[in-house]
Design a protein around this motif. Structure first.
Motif, PDB file in Angstrom:
ATOM      1  N   UNK A   8       0.834  -1.211   0.000  1.00  0.00           N
ATOM      2  CA  UNK A   8       0.000   0.000   0.000  1.00  0.00           C
ATOM      3  C   UNK A   8       0.862   1.252   0.000  1.00  0.00           C
ATOM      4  N   UNK A   9       1.997   1.212   0.702  1.00  0.00           N
ATOM      5  CA  UNK A   9       2.908   2.358   0.692  1.00  0.00           C
ATOM      6  C   UNK A   9       3.448   2.622  -0.710  1.00  0.00           C
ATOM      7  N   UNK A  10       3.792   1.535  -1.397  1.00  0.00           N
ATOM      8  CA  UNK A  10       4.338   1.679  -2.749  1.00  0.00           C
ATOM      9  C   UNK A  10       3.306   2.261  -3.700  1.00  0.00           C
ATOM     10  N   UNK A  11       2.048   1.868  -3.551  1.00  0.00           N
ATOM     11  CA  UNK A  11       0.990   2.416  -4.400  1.00  0.00           C
ATOM     12  C   UNK A  11       0.746   3.889  -4.089  1.00  0.00           C
ATOM     13  N   UNK A  12       0.832   4.257  -2.806  1.00  0.00           N
ATOM     14  CA  UNK A  12       0.680   5.667  -2.440  1.00  0.00           C
ATOM     15  C   UNK A  12       1.829   6.486  -2.988  1.00  0.00           C
ATOM     16  N   UNK A 242      12.651   2.385  14.901  1.00  0.00           N
ATOM     17  CA  UNK A 242      13.939   3.046  14.695  1.00  0.00           C
ATOM     18  C   UNK A 242      14.410   2.993  13.250  1.00  0.00           C
ATOM     19  N   UNK A 243      13.541   2.584  12.333  1.00  0.00           N
ATOM     20  CA  UNK A 243      13.941   2.531  10.926  1.00  0.00           C
ATOM     21  C   UNK A 243      14.322   3.924  10.437  1.00  0.00           C
ATOM     22  N   UNK A 244      15.449   4.035   9.753  1.00  0.00           N
ATOM     23  CA  UNK A 244      15.858   5.309   9.185  1.00  0.00           C
ATOM     24  C   UNK A 244      15.417   5.335   7.723  1.00  0.00           C
ATOM     25  N   UNK A 245      14.269   5.911   7.495  1.00  0.00           N
ATOM     26  CA  UNK A 245      13.730   5.930   6.148  1.00  0.00           C
ATOM     27  C   UNK A 245      12.792   7.111   5.994  1.00  0.00           C
ATOM     28  N   UNK A 246      12.362   7.338   4.764  1.00  0.00           N
ATOM     29  CA  UNK A 246      11.444   8.412   4.460  1.00  0.00           C
ATOM     30  C   UNK A 246      10.284   7.844   3.679  1.00  0.00           C
ATOM     31  N   UNK A 247       9.133   8.493   3.782  1.00  0.00           N
ATOM     32  CA  UNK A 247       7.911   7.959   3.176  1.00  0.00           C
ATOM     33  C   UNK A 247       8.060   7.733   1.678  1.00  0.00           C
ATOM     34  N   UNK A 248       8.600   8.710   0.969  1.00  0.00           N
ATOM     35  CA  UNK A 248       8.562   8.619  -0.484  1.00  0.00           C
ATOM     36  C   UNK A 248       9.520   7.583  -1.036  1.00  0.00           C
ATOM     37  N   UNK A 249      10.362   7.031  -0.190  1.00  0.00           N
ATOM     38  CA  UNK A 249      11.188   5.937  -0.659  1.00  0.00           C
ATOM     39  C   UNK A 249      10.434   4.616  -0.600  1.00  0.00           C
ATOM     40  N   UNK A 250       9.192   4.642  -0.056  1.00  0.00           N
ATOM     41  CA  UNK A 250       8.366   3.454  -0.010  1.00  0.00           C
ATOM     42  C   UNK A 250       8.773   2.475   1.071  1.00  0.00           C
ATOM     43  N   UNK A 251       9.427   2.951   2.147  1.00  0.00           N
ATOM     44  CA  UNK A 251       9.948   2.019   3.131  1.00  0.00           C
ATOM     45  C   UNK A 251       9.161   2.035   4.431  1.00  0.00           C
TER      46      UNK A 251
END
Length: 252
Positions: A8-12, A242-251
């Motif tokens: 769902x994140x990837x589709x968004x 604690x994941x180091x990520x950002x929304x638009x990277x789909x993570x």
């Protein structure tokens, strides 16, 4: 077609990627990347706010609904996806509360102002199973009152006040939490540390929901709210990662 959160994140995220509109081909590419290969795409209809498969446009390319339907196989799943469109939180016409005319409510995701839209839709329609606001803007109580007559009736019976502006804001928020308690159980919010977030104390707004999930580096300063200190609402569950990520990277 029960999609997991990463799918769902990837589709968004796809809603933001230039040159990759949400269509059957791009949907298939995302699902294939998550090893979802048992879909009959003849059972898929994509509704777009720009006008595809609906009677008339209801905005720019800011939203879509993926409807997976097969009566013989008892499949009837709908995924609503809204990115952050250019809307006014005080403008009720921008809330797509009929969700493109698809009757069944199932799942919904929205980022930024798109989160404001999908959460508002879920509160009004009352038939969603799982809704996620991703760094979403809050819903607007005056907007809800202009769209949801049942909410207005509840306010009038609870307060004997006919004008919502005459109800103290703190009391109004508590009444809204009570009225939308069942719908809020299906709503969660995901916030990525370091990403912009709307102030939680904007007048006549609030965040309904059962939980907030935090992602990113937890050492990043708390989301700014220049008006008042942040106070979680009663019954809220907060989950930190604690994941180091950002929304638009789909993570997410």
């Amino acid at each position: 077609m029960r999609l997991e959160d990463n799918t769902r994140n990837a589709l968004t995220a796809l809603q933001y990627e230039s040159g990759k509109p949400l269509d059957i081909d791009s949907l298939k590419k995302v699902l294939d990347s998550y090893n979802i290969t048992d879909i009959d795409y003849n059972d898929i209809t994509i509704y777009k706010s720009s006008g595809e498969n609906i009677d008339s446009p209801i905005g720019n390319d800011s939203g879509a609904a993926i409807h997976h339907y097969n009566e013989e196989k008892d499949i009837n799943d709908v995924y609503y996806i809204f990115r952050g469109p250019e809307v006014d939180l005080d403008a009720p016409d921008d809330v797509v509360y009929d969700a493109f005319g698809v009757d069944a409510g199932r799942y919904g995701d929205g980022h930024s102002l798109g989160g404001h839209l999908i959460v508002s839709v879920a509160l009004i329609e009352k038939n969603f199973d799982d809704v996620r606001g991703l760094n979403d803007a809050p819903v607007n109580l005056k907007q809800l009152a202009s769209l949801d007559s049942d909410f207005v009736d509840y306010l009038e019976s609870a307060t004997d006040v006919l004008d919502i502006s005459d109800i103290p804001e703190e009391e109004l928020v508590l009444l809204a939490r009570d009225f939308y308690a069942a719908e809020a159980n299906a709503i969660s919010h995901t916030r990525v540390k370091g990403e912009p977030l709307y102030a939680q104390s904007i007048p006549y707004t609030f965040y309904p929901g059962a939980s907030i999930h935090y992602l990113g580096d937890m050492e990043t300063p708390e989301f700014p709210d220049v008006l008042t200190p942040r106070t979680p609402w009663p019954g809220l569950t907060e989950v930190f990662s604690w994941h180091k990520c950002r929304f638009r990277s789909g993570c997410l």
